[in-house]
Every structure is written in C-alpha cells, then in structure tokens.
Design a protein around this motif. Structure first.
Motif, PDB file in Angstrom:
ATOM      1  N   ALA A 138       0.832  -1.205   0.000  1.00  0.00           N
ATOM      2  CA  ALA A 138       0.000   0.000   0.000  1.00  0.00           C
ATOM      3  C   ALA A 138       0.870   1.259   0.000  1.00  0.00           C
ATOM      4  CB  ALA A 138      -0.940  -0.003   1.203  1.00  0.00           C
ATOM      5  N   ILE A 139       1.955   1.238   0.744  1.00  0.00           N
ATOM      6  CA  ILE A 139       2.873   2.383   0.773  1.00  0.00           C
ATOM      7  C   ILE A 139       3.548   2.536  -0.582  1.00  0.00           C
ATOM      8  CG2 ILE A 139       5.030   3.255   1.775  1.00  0.00           C
ATOM      9  CD1 ILE A 139       4.067   1.915   4.449  1.00  0.00           C
ATOM     10  N   ALA A 140       3.960   1.422  -1.177  1.00  0.00           N
ATOM     11  CA  ALA A 140       4.643   1.470  -2.475  1.00  0.00           C
ATOM     12  C   ALA A 140       3.740   2.037  -3.570  1.00  0.00           C
ATOM     13  CB  ALA A 140       5.137   0.077  -2.863  1.00  0.00           C
ATOM     14  N   ARG A 141       2.424   1.769  -3.481  1.00  0.00           N
ATOM     15  CA  ARG A 141       1.484   2.293  -4.483  1.00  0.00           C
ATOM     16  C   ARG A 141       1.344   3.806  -4.362  1.00  0.00           C
ATOM     17  NH1 ARG A 141      -1.726  -1.917  -2.894  1.00  0.00           N
ATOM     18  NH2 ARG A 141      -3.313  -0.534  -2.050  1.00  0.00           N
ATOM     19  N   GLY A 142       1.596   4.335  -3.181  1.00  0.00           N
ATOM     20  CA  GLY A 142       1.505   5.777  -2.976  1.00  0.00           C
ATOM     21  C   GLY A 142       0.078   6.259  -2.826  1.00  0.00           C
ATOM     22  N   ALA A 143      -0.056   7.476  -2.375  1.00  0.00           N
ATOM     23  CA  ALA A 143      -1.368   8.035  -2.088  1.00  0.00           C
ATOM     24  C   ALA A 143      -1.712   9.178  -3.023  1.00  0.00           C
ATOM     25  CB  ALA A 143      -1.393   8.527  -0.651  1.00  0.00           C
ATOM     26  N   TRP A 167     -12.214   1.023  10.360  1.00  0.00           N
ATOM     27  CA  TRP A 167     -10.757   0.960  10.327  1.00  0.00           C
ATOM     28  C   TRP A 167     -10.218   0.869  11.751  1.00  0.00           C
ATOM     29  CZ3 TRP A 167     -13.760   5.128   9.003  1.00  0.00           C
ATOM     30  CH2 TRP A 167     -13.723   6.229   9.860  1.00  0.00           C
ATOM     31  N   ARG A 168      -8.983   0.420  11.857  1.00  0.00           N
ATOM     32  CA  ARG A 168      -8.293   0.394  13.151  1.00  0.00           C
ATOM     33  C   ARG A 168      -7.900   1.824  13.528  1.00  0.00           C
ATOM     34  NH1 ARG A 168      -4.566  -4.453  14.415  1.00  0.00           N
ATOM     35  NH2 ARG A 168      -3.216  -2.762  15.076  1.00  0.00           N
ATOM     36  N   TYR A 169      -7.868   2.073  14.820  1.00  0.00           N
ATOM     37  CA  TYR A 169      -7.487   3.393  15.320  1.00  0.00           C
ATOM     38  C   TYR A 169      -6.088   3.785  14.845  1.00  0.00           C
ATOM     39  CZ  TYR A 169      -6.071   6.997  18.609  1.00  0.00           C
ATOM     40  OH  TYR A 169      -5.587   8.145  19.162  1.00  0.00           O
ATOM     41  N   ASP A 170      -5.168   2.821  14.771  1.00  0.00           N
ATOM     42  CA  ASP A 170      -3.790   3.164  14.402  1.00  0.00           C
ATOM     43  C   ASP A 170      -3.608   3.481  12.921  1.00  0.00           C
ATOM     44  OD1 ASP A 170      -4.003   0.481  13.554  1.00  0.00           O
ATOM     45  OD2 ASP A 170      -2.340  -0.224  14.805  1.00  0.00           O
ATOM     46  N   LEU A 171      -4.663   3.347  12.104  1.00  0.00           N
ATOM     47  CA  LEU A 171      -4.528   3.681  10.686  1.00  0.00           C
ATOM     48  C   LEU A 171      -4.135   5.146  10.508  1.00  0.00           C
ATOM     49  CD1 LEU A 171      -4.645   2.927   7.714  1.00  0.00           C
ATOM     50  CD2 LEU A 171      -7.132   3.323   7.790  1.00  0.00           C
ATOM     51  N   SER A 172      -4.646   6.038  11.344  1.00  0.00           N
ATOM     52  CA  SER A 172      -4.289   7.458  11.199  1.00  0.00           C
ATOM     53  C   SER A 172      -2.790   7.678  11.396  1.00  0.00           C
ATOM     54  CB  SER A 172      -5.089   8.325  12.172  1.00  0.00           C
ATOM     55  OG  SER A 172      -4.721   8.060  13.512  1.00  0.00           O
ATOM     56  N   PHE A 173      -2.161   6.887  12.269  1.00  0.00           N
ATOM     57  CA  PHE A 173      -0.724   6.991  12.486  1.00  0.00           C
ATOM     58  C   PHE A 173       0.032   6.602  11.207  1.00  0.00           C
ATOM     59  CE2 PHE A 173      -2.488   6.767  16.642  1.00  0.00           C
ATOM     60  CZ  PHE A 173      -1.594   7.335  17.525  1.00  0.00           C
ATOM     61  N   TYR A 174      -0.415   5.531  10.560  1.00  0.00           N
ATOM     62  CA  TYR A 174       0.237   5.093   9.316  1.00  0.00           C
ATOM     63  C   TYR A 174       0.025   6.114   8.204  1.00  0.00           C
ATOM     64  CZ  TYR A 174       1.352   0.756  11.592  1.00  0.00           C
ATOM     65  OH  TYR A 174       1.874  -0.162  12.458  1.00  0.00           O
ATOM     66  N   VAL A 175      -1.161   6.706   8.150  1.00  0.00           N
ATOM     67  CA  VAL A 175      -1.428   7.735   7.144  1.00  0.00           C
ATOM     68  C   VAL A 175      -0.501   8.927   7.365  1.00  0.00           C
ATOM     69  CG1 VAL A 175      -3.141   9.454   6.407  1.00  0.00           C
ATOM     70  CG2 VAL A 175      -3.780   7.035   6.604  1.00  0.00           C
ATOM     71  N   ASP A 214       4.760   0.519  15.556  1.00  0.00           N
ATOM     72  CA  ASP A 214       4.824   0.787  14.124  1.00  0.00           C
ATOM     73  C   ASP A 214       5.516  -0.401  13.466  1.00  0.00           C
ATOM     74  OD1 ASP A 214       5.558   1.607  11.563  1.00  0.00           O
ATOM     75  OD2 ASP A 214       6.624   3.391  12.240  1.00  0.00           O
ATOM     76  N   VAL A 215       4.810  -1.119  12.602  1.00  0.00           N
ATOM     77  CA  VAL A 215       5.363  -2.323  11.968  1.00  0.00           C
ATOM     78  C   VAL A 215       6.179  -2.003  10.721  1.00  0.00           C
ATOM     79  CG1 VAL A 215       3.532  -3.822  12.860  1.00  0.00           C
ATOM     80  CG2 VAL A 215       3.287  -2.790  10.583  1.00  0.00           C
ATOM     81  N   VAL A 216       6.240  -0.731  10.340  1.00  0.00           N
ATOM     82  CA  VAL A 216       6.973  -0.358   9.126  1.00  0.00           C
ATOM     83  C   VAL A 216       8.373   0.138   9.466  1.00  0.00           C
ATOM     84  CG1 VAL A 216       7.021   1.169   7.107  1.00  0.00           C
ATOM     85  CG2 VAL A 216       4.856   0.184   7.876  1.00  0.00           C
ATOM     86  N   GLY A 217       8.457   1.190  10.278  1.00  0.00           N
ATOM     87  CA  GLY A 217       9.759   1.786  10.542  1.00  0.00           C
ATOM     88  C   GLY A 217      10.037   2.108  11.991  1.00  0.00           C
ATOM     89  N   GLY A 218       9.140   1.708  12.887  1.00  0.00           N
ATOM     90  CA  GLY A 218       9.360   1.937  14.306  1.00  0.00           C
ATOM     91  C   GLY A 218       9.244   3.389  14.736  1.00  0.00           C
ATOM     92  N   ALA A 219       8.550   4.223  13.963  1.00  0.00           N
ATOM     93  CA  ALA A 219       8.471   5.657  14.256  1.00  0.00           C
ATOM     94  C   ALA A 219       7.509   6.006  15.387  1.00  0.00           C
ATOM     95  CB  ALA A 219       8.067   6.425  12.996  1.00  0.00           C
ATOM     96  N   PHE A 220       6.592   5.120  15.729  1.00  0.00           N
ATOM     97  CA  PHE A 220       5.580   5.433  16.738  1.00  0.00           C
ATOM     98  C   PHE A 220       5.063   4.167  17.391  1.00  0.00           C
ATOM     99  CE2 PHE A 220       3.364   4.790  12.719  1.00  0.00           C
ATOM    100  CZ  PHE A 220       2.370   3.896  13.080  1.00  0.00           C
ATOM    101  N   HIS A 232       2.461   8.999   8.875  1.00  0.00           N
ATOM    102  CA  HIS A 232       3.885   8.688   8.729  1.00  0.00           C
ATOM    103  C   HIS A 232       4.261   8.143   7.358  1.00  0.00           C
ATOM    104  CE1 HIS A 232       5.375   9.424  12.826  1.00  0.00           C
ATOM    105  NE2 HIS A 232       4.133   9.153  13.178  1.00  0.00           N
ATOM    106  N   TYR A 233       3.348   7.393   6.712  1.00  0.00           N
ATOM    107  CA  TYR A 233       3.739   6.682   5.483  1.00  0.00           C
ATOM    108  C   TYR A 233       2.801   6.903   4.299  1.00  0.00           C
ATOM    109  CZ  TYR A 233       6.519   4.343   9.026  1.00  0.00           C
ATOM    110  OH  TYR A 233       7.370   4.085  10.075  1.00  0.00           O
ATOM    111  N   THR A 234       1.656   7.481   4.507  1.00  0.00           N
ATOM    112  CA  THR A 234       0.662   7.776   3.479  1.00  0.00           C
ATOM    113  C   THR A 234       0.418   6.587   2.545  1.00  0.00           C
ATOM    114  OG1 THR A 234       1.685   9.969   3.543  1.00  0.00           O
ATOM    115  CG2 THR A 234      -0.135   9.673   2.034  1.00  0.00           C
ATOM    116  N   PRO A 235      -0.060   5.459   3.093  1.00  0.00           N
ATOM    117  CA  PRO A 235      -0.353   4.310   2.230  1.00  0.00           C
ATOM    118  C   PRO A 235      -1.558   4.584   1.329  1.00  0.00           C
ATOM    119  CG  PRO A 235      -1.209   3.924   4.424  1.00  0.00           C
ATOM    120  CD  PRO A 235      -0.419   5.207   4.487  1.00  0.00           C
ATOM    121  N   ALA A 236      -1.601   3.917   0.210  1.00  0.00           N
ATOM    122  CA  ALA A 236      -2.771   4.024  -0.666  1.00  0.00           C
ATOM    123  C   ALA A 236      -3.992   3.507   0.088  1.00  0.00           C
ATOM    124  CB  ALA A 236      -2.546   3.205  -1.932  1.00  0.00           C
TER     125      ALA A 236
END
Length: 144
Positions: free
Chosen positions: A25-30, A78-86, A56-62, A88-92
């Motif tokens: 999802a991150i690789a596809r970009g937003a 959605w999960r509450y932590d989705l906003s954190f991923y958005v 944070d399962v991607v980069g340990g930022a949070f 930090h990483y802006t997944p599609a």
C-alpha cells in the motif's frame, strides 16, 4: 461495512481478515490529502475499544495506545492506528473512501446511536468475537 487499513503485518494470525500488505500500500503511494484523511480517521466513531498498544510495523516511528481499536463513519471501518500510518507513510487507500472524505470536507458524519450499535456488532463478528445483542440495551447501557 467496508473495512480499510487492515494490513496483514498488523495481525499475521488472521490472514483471512488482514490480507493486504502495508508495504504494498505504501509502495502504491497516495493520491489524497494526508492531513485531511488522518484527521477524519481520528474523528471516527469508536466501535470497539482495545486497550493494547501497537508498535509501528513499518519503521518503528511510533506506537499507538489502543491501536487495534476500531472506528467507523457508518460506512467504513478501520483500526485506530490507521491514522498513524497515514501521517507517517501515506499508504494508498481505496479511492471511494478518500473521495468520501473529500466530499464531506473531512468531517465525519453523525451516525445514529442504533446504527452504531449494529455497526459495532458487525465489526465484533467480523473480527471473530462473540456475537453481541445490540437490541438488548438502550441508550445509556441500561437493560430494557
């Protein structure tokens, strides 16, 4: 109910529910406004509270307290932590969802209490928790 952001890295024990990879999802970009979508996700109606912190399962930022808790706008969940991923990483995310956020000017719509009870019950069942009985309780949590 349409579910978004249930990435397999968040709960590898449930491959039927958590199918998409967050890395893909991150690789596809937003193609959405990160700030508008993150605020919308944070303002969702809580439907399932889980008192567990998630890293944070991607980069340990949070880490997100209550990360697996579920939120809704009445149409999506959605999960509450989705906003954190958005943030930090802006997944599609699904275009239908981001278009909805934009059309609503980033404001989560009001959802009637009775519908929230039904949504909460559906989310619980989807995640494999025991079936709840929303008709058994009225507003305020008092038995009928």
């Amino acid at each position: 109910m349409r579910y978004i952001g249930l990435y397999r890295e968040l709960d590898p024990r449930q491959p039927d529910l958590y199918q998409e990879s967050i890395h893909e999802a991150i690789a596809r970009g937003a193609t959405y406004s990160m700030e508008e979508v993150a605020k919308y996700l944070e303002a969702g109606h809580p439907t399932l509270d889980v008192m567990e912190g998630t890293p944070d399962v991607v980069g340990g930022a949070f880490s997100a307290l209550g990360g697996p808790s579920m939120m809704t706008d009445g149409e999506y969940a959605w999960r509450y932590d989705l906003s954190f991923y958005v943030r930090h990483y802006t997944p599609a995310l699904p275009e239908e969802f981001t278009a909805r956020v934009h059309e609503l000017n980033g404001v989560v719509p009001q959802v009637p209490h009775e519908k929230l009870l039904l949504v909460s019950s559906a989310i619980n069942e989807y995640l494999g928790f025991r079936k709840s009985e929303p008709d058994r309780y009225r507003r305020g949590g008092q038995p009928r």
